[in-house]
Scaffold this motif. Structure first.
Motif, PDB file in Angstrom:
ATOM      1  N   SER A  96       0.853  -1.189   0.000  1.00 39.86           N
ATOM      2  CA  SER A  96       0.000   0.000   0.000  1.00 39.86           C
ATOM      3  C   SER A  96       0.890   1.240   0.000  1.00 39.86           C
ATOM      4  CB  SER A  96      -0.937  -0.011   1.214  1.00 39.86           C
ATOM      5  OG  SER A  96      -1.897   1.010   1.080  1.00 39.86           O
ATOM      6  N   ASN A  97       0.277   2.377   0.304  1.00 40.89           N
ATOM      7  CA  ASN A  97       1.018   3.628   0.194  1.00 40.89           C
ATOM      8  C   ASN A  97       0.942   4.434   1.483  1.00 40.89           C
ATOM      9  OD1 ASN A  97       2.579   5.060  -1.665  1.00 40.89           O
ATOM     10  ND2 ASN A  97       0.948   6.602  -1.831  1.00 40.89           N
ATOM     11  N   TRP A  98       2.044   4.941   1.946  1.00 39.72           N
ATOM     12  CA  TRP A  98       2.139   5.713   3.196  1.00 39.72           C
ATOM     13  C   TRP A  98       2.432   7.160   2.846  1.00 39.72           C
ATOM     14  CZ3 TRP A  98       2.208   4.313   8.486  1.00 39.72           C
ATOM     15  CH2 TRP A  98       2.833   5.194   9.369  1.00 39.72           C
ATOM     16  N   ASP A 106       5.611   6.920   0.445  1.00 39.40           N
ATOM     17  CA  ASP A 106       6.519   5.763   0.388  1.00 39.40           C
ATOM     18  C   ASP A 106       5.682   4.484   0.365  1.00 39.40           C
ATOM     19  OD1 ASP A 106       8.879   4.374   0.304  1.00 39.40           O
ATOM     20  OD2 ASP A 106       9.795   5.555   1.917  1.00 39.40           O
ATOM     21  N   GLY A 107       6.260   3.465  -0.211  1.00 37.45           N
ATOM     22  CA  GLY A 107       5.556   2.192  -0.249  1.00 37.45           C
ATOM     23  C   GLY A 107       5.657   1.472   1.091  1.00 37.45           C
ATOM     24  N   ILE A 108       4.597   0.750   1.444  1.00 38.31           N
ATOM     25  CA  ILE A 108       4.607  -0.054   2.679  1.00 38.31           C
ATOM     26  C   ILE A 108       3.926  -1.391   2.395  1.00 38.31           C
ATOM     27  CG2 ILE A 108       4.624   1.863   4.342  1.00 38.31           C
ATOM     28  CD1 ILE A 108       1.535   1.463   4.518  1.00 38.31           C
ATOM     29  N   GLU A 156       1.533   9.977  16.486  1.00 38.80           N
ATOM     30  CA  GLU A 156       1.557  10.744  15.238  1.00 38.80           C
ATOM     31  C   GLU A 156       0.602  10.104  14.232  1.00 38.80           C
ATOM     32  OE1 GLU A 156       5.948  12.755  15.029  1.00 38.80           O
ATOM     33  OE2 GLU A 156       5.783  10.647  14.518  1.00 38.80           O
ATOM     34  N   THR A 157       0.067  10.923  13.364  1.00 39.39           N
ATOM     35  CA  THR A 157      -0.879  10.395  12.378  1.00 39.39           C
ATOM     36  C   THR A 157      -0.351  10.591  10.958  1.00 39.39           C
ATOM     37  OG1 THR A 157      -2.090  12.472  12.340  1.00 39.39           O
ATOM     38  CG2 THR A 157      -2.919  10.758  13.806  1.00 39.39           C
ATOM     39  N   PHE A 158      -0.729   9.637  10.112  1.00 43.03           N
ATOM     40  CA  PHE A 158      -0.295   9.642   8.709  1.00 43.03           C
ATOM     41  C   PHE A 158      -1.473   9.210   7.855  1.00 43.03           C
ATOM     42  CE2 PHE A 158       3.240   9.076  11.492  1.00 43.03           C
ATOM     43  CZ  PHE A 158       4.243   9.845  10.947  1.00 43.03           C
ATOM     44  N   GLU A 159      -1.212   9.049   6.568  1.00 39.21           N
ATOM     45  CA  GLU A 159      -2.261   8.562   5.673  1.00 39.21           C
ATOM     46  C   GLU A 159      -1.806   7.281   5.003  1.00 39.21           C
ATOM     47  OE1 GLU A 159      -3.848  10.969   2.535  1.00 39.21           O
ATOM     48  OE2 GLU A 159      -4.294  12.615   3.937  1.00 39.21           O
ATOM     49  N   ILE A 160      -2.722   6.291   4.991  1.00 38.59           N
ATOM     50  CA  ILE A 160      -2.468   5.085   4.197  1.00 38.59           C
ATOM     51  C   ILE A 160      -3.638   4.936   3.251  1.00 38.59           C
ATOM     52  CG2 ILE A 160      -2.141   2.577   4.224  1.00 38.59           C
ATOM     53  CD1 ILE A 160      -1.089   2.834   7.089  1.00 38.59           C
ATOM     54  N   ASN A 161      -3.348   4.951   1.994  1.00 37.49           N
ATOM     55  CA  ASN A 161      -4.395   4.825   0.990  1.00 37.49           C
ATOM     56  C   ASN A 161      -5.525   5.822   1.263  1.00 37.49           C
ATOM     57  OD1 ASN A 161      -5.388   3.665  -1.323  1.00 37.49           O
ATOM     58  ND2 ASN A 161      -6.465   1.991  -0.246  1.00 37.49           N
ATOM     59  N   ARG A 162      -5.118   7.056   1.570  1.00 39.21           N
ATOM     60  CA  ARG A 162      -6.022   8.190   1.835  1.00 39.21           C
ATOM     61  C   ARG A 162      -6.864   7.995   3.096  1.00 39.21           C
ATOM     62  NH1 ARG A 162      -8.256   8.294  -4.057  1.00 39.21           N
ATOM     63  NH2 ARG A 162      -6.330   8.609  -5.178  1.00 39.21           N
ATOM     64  N   ARG A 163      -6.475   7.116   3.948  1.00 40.08           N
ATOM     65  CA  ARG A 163      -7.177   6.944   5.229  1.00 40.08           C
ATOM     66  C   ARG A 163      -6.207   7.240   6.367  1.00 40.08           C
ATOM     67  NH1 ARG A 163     -11.965   3.924   5.067  1.00 40.08           N
ATOM     68  NH2 ARG A 163     -12.496   3.338   2.943  1.00 40.08           N
ATOM     69  N   ARG A 164      -6.772   7.671   7.466  1.00 41.42           N
ATOM     70  CA  ARG A 164      -5.955   8.057   8.612  1.00 41.42           C
ATOM     71  C   ARG A 164      -5.310   6.833   9.252  1.00 41.42           C
ATOM     72  NH1 ARG A 164      -7.152   9.184  14.113  1.00 41.42           N
ATOM     73  NH2 ARG A 164      -6.054  11.026  14.928  1.00 41.42           N
ATOM     74  N   TYR A 182       6.984  -3.142   6.884  1.00 37.47           N
ATOM     75  CA  TYR A 182       5.715  -3.735   7.321  1.00 37.47           C
ATOM     76  C   TYR A 182       4.997  -2.731   8.229  1.00 37.47           C
ATOM     77  CZ  TYR A 182       7.353  -8.359   5.817  1.00 37.47           C
ATOM     78  OH  TYR A 182       7.802  -9.420   5.081  1.00 37.47           O
ATOM     79  N   VAL A 183       3.690  -2.602   8.041  1.00 41.61           N
ATOM     80  CA  VAL A 183       2.872  -1.784   8.941  1.00 41.61           C
ATOM     81  C   VAL A 183       1.769  -2.716   9.467  1.00 41.61           C
ATOM     82  CG1 VAL A 183       1.292   0.163   9.106  1.00 41.61           C
ATOM     83  CG2 VAL A 183       3.368   0.358   7.719  1.00 41.61           C
ATOM     84  N   PHE A 184       1.822  -3.010  10.747  1.00 41.27           N
ATOM     85  CA  PHE A 184       0.863  -3.938  11.355  1.00 41.27           C
ATOM     86  C   PHE A 184      -0.410  -3.185  11.752  1.00 41.27           C
ATOM     87  CE2 PHE A 184       4.882  -6.091  11.897  1.00 41.27           C
ATOM     88  CZ  PHE A 184       4.567  -7.411  11.649  1.00 41.27           C
TER      89      PHE A 184
END
Lengths: 374, 256
Positions: A96-98, A106-108, A156-164, A182-184
């Protein structure tokens, strides 16, 4: 036998230093390359090996974990209804995408698991708890990738595939071979982060009841389920390792580098042992004139080579352990399991004794009459 | 009494490509037990080749070589080292001691080759060093010894295992006159007291008085036995060339 080999070896300190440096260099090179190979190999299948389940159900023809395809989650219920199954969980591993608040991307690899059972979840958690992943938008990353992902602390917050996505903890030493961290997260979040349908899963992880014949259970599941493969954890791990290390050629390159280390070691050690032999060639001629059989002289040379090997190996291990330790905080882990350390000891011995063959050939052809030539 | 060494009609031909170079031509030569034989002659006369054949280092092209009654000329390359071990002790011009071993260990190494090991080897090494009056140097390294002392250690090493024959190649060439005399006295004692056959290849005129016999080689042959007159004439020529002192020449003629 008087200590001729030891004394000859210790006599020229500079040459001894060169010999040992050559051996240390070669052994460290071999440890690093083989250690990287082992490290990479373990990394490629780390998620599978740490799952601690008996069977993986994957879509038909899946060659390795990153290449899974979605299938209906209804199969989970078929699995749970099979005698001998203690537990089964849906599981996702998918790219997915971070995205950071600053807009960097970046890719994850999303790893979605059941946080209520913890099966297939993160290990070596150093900050936060696996249970924290039960909450919506909670994720956990490895501290190695903090910089890569722009994470500094929990919360901290980020976006993965346009989701929080909110970081709730960190692991230590969970590397990804593909360099995409890896993002668990929970299975439910993972579905959202990867955009797969709610009734789909990528894998089903199965634990057998204690005492169950695992092969029989595997066979039973294969007969009940269509369009999927039922693989033992060991088999799936092996398939993933073979794909990344050999099909892609990545492992071959590392192994070739290790082989080069061995060749360099043999050449360096052969050169120095040969030079030492030539330094003492008149003494060997004297020994032959005195009636010493070739085997007696070979023993002297091989003893020198063996002693060089042992001393060089010990020094190299000090350096290697330091490098291995230092690598643990880096992106690529160098592993040195004890079996490899033992193997490399014998490899070092073999390398040094092989290197002595050139010298042995020289001594074999030595004319003892040389002692009468001034 | 059985000769320590008996050489009969020995030839040696070296083949280099299409060329054949004959360096020994039917040499007959005996060394008795208890005898010191000086082997002399100009460079290229075949002395060292003959010494190497007697020492079982080289094989004769033809002829017979007996060491302590055992025919060795027909033995294979693999069998010769054992004959060297059993019967022959070598003393070299350059001493050829092992510099990284102590004096005692040098002797023990020679004994080790003859399968004499452990405490017995140490006792034997001390005894041998005692014979050459260097027992006190047991733990010294060769680098700490004078040239004469080194050659005496080499003699002690040559005696390890009690060989019947001692072959010495220019043993006094690297020594001053007094050390050379001491070494030759020891050689003579070895022969006389212990009944060993000693062959010394030498150019050193100072050692003539220590030989029981001088064998002169020229062009790969043993020179014909000289009459006293011709011997004196020959020696006079050598003396006139400055190669021999008058006293040495007189002694040489007495024993011819």
């Amino acid at each position: 036998m008087p200590p001729l080999a030891q004394r000859n070896l210790m006599h020229d300190k500079v040459r001894l230093t060169v010999t040992l440096t050559g051996i240390v260099f070669a052994v460290v090179l071999i440890v690093v390359e083989l250690g990287l190979f082992v490290g990479f190999t373990v990394t490629t299948s780390g998620i599978i090996d740490q799952s601690k389940v008996d069977l993986w159900i994957v879509s038909k023809g899946t060659p390795y974990i990153e290449q899974g395809s979605a299938f209906s989650e209804r199969k989970l219920y078929q699995v749970l209804a099979t005698p001998g199954v203690a537990h089964a969980d849906k599981y996702i591993v998918r790219f997915s995408n971070w995205k950071t608040p600053q807009g960097a991307e970046d890719g994850i690899q999303i790893v979605g698991f059941n946080p209520y059972t913890g099966v297939g979840g993160p290990w070596n958690v150093v900050e936060g708890k696996v249970e924290d992943l039960k909450t919506p938008d909670a994720v956990m990353v490895d501290e190695i990738y903090k910089k890569k992902l722009g994470v500094t602390k929990v919360g901290e917050t980020f976006e993965i595939n346009r989701r929080r996505a909110r970081v709730v903890g960190f692991t230590r030493g969970i590397r990804a071979f593909t360099t995409t961290p890896y993002v668990f997260t929970s299975f439910k979040n993972a579905q959202a982060y990867t955009g797969i349908a709610e009734d789909q899963t990528y894998f089903i992880l199965v634990r057998a009841l204690p005492g169950t014949d695992r092969a029989a259970l595997q066979h039973e599941l294969e007969s009940r389920l269509r369009d999927v493969d039922v693989l033992t954890t060991r088999k799936f791990s092996s398939m993933t390792r073979i794909y990344w290390m050999f099909t892609t050629g990545a492992g071959v390159a590392v192994l070739i580098a290790a082989l080069l280390g061995l060749v360099v070691g043999v050449v360096v050690v052969a050169q120095t042992i040969y030079a030492t032999t030539m330094d003492h060639i008149r003494e060997y001629g004297t020994l032959k004139a005195m009636g010493a059989p070739n085997s007696y002289i070979y023993r002297v040379i091989i003893t020198q080579a063996g002693m060089s090997a042992v001393a060089g190996y010990v020094l190299a291990m000090f350096v290697s352990v330091f490098i291995v330790h230092a690598s643990q905080s880096g992106g690529a882990a160098i592993l040195l399991p004890w079996q490899m350390a033992v193997g490399i000891f014998f490899l070092t011995l073999l390398m040094c004794v092989s290197a002595a063959v050139v010298s042995i050939n020289k001594v074999t052809s030595l004319d003892p009459a040389m002692v009468f030539r001034g | 009494m059985q000769a320590a060494i008996s050489v009969r009609d020995v030839t040696k031909v070296y083949v280099e490509g299409a060329n054949k170079i004959q360096v020994l031509h039917g040499v007959d030569f005996d060394v008795e037990q208890g005898e010191v034989v000086l082997l002399m002659g100009p460079s290229g006369s075949g002395k060292t080749t003959l010494l190497s054949i007697m020492g079982c280092i080289l094989r004769a092209t033809s002829g017979s070589v007996q060491i302590a009654g055992q025919e060795v000329a027909k033995l294979s390359e693999r069998e010769l080292p054992e004959i060297r071990l059993q019967h022959i002790g070598f003393v070299f011009q350059g001493f050829n001691l092992f510099p990284t071993l102590t004096v005692g260990e040098n002797i023990e190494l020679a004994l080790d080759l003859k399968r004499i090991r452990g405490e017995r080897a140490k006792q034997e090494a001390r005894k041998l060093l005692d014979q050459v009056e260097l027992a006190a140097k047991y733990d010294s390294f060769p680098a700490d010894l004078s040239g004469g002392q080194k050659q005496r250690v080499a003699i002690a090493r040559a005696l390890a295992g009690s060989p019947r024959v001692i072959l010495a190649d220019e043993p006094t060439a690297a020594l001053d006159s007094q050390s050379g005399r001491n070494v030759m006295e020891m050689m003579r004692d070895l022969a006389r007291k212990h009944g060993r056959g000693v062959v010394v290849v030498t150019h050193d005129s100072r050692v003539l008085e220590f030989g029981d016999r001088i064998v002169h080689m020229e062009d790969g042959r043993i020179a014909e036995p000289e009459t006293e007159a011709s011997g004196r004439k020959g020696m006079a020529e050598v003396v006139s060339m400055g190669l021999l002192s008058t006293n040495s020449a007189e002694h040489a003629l007495r024993i011819c």
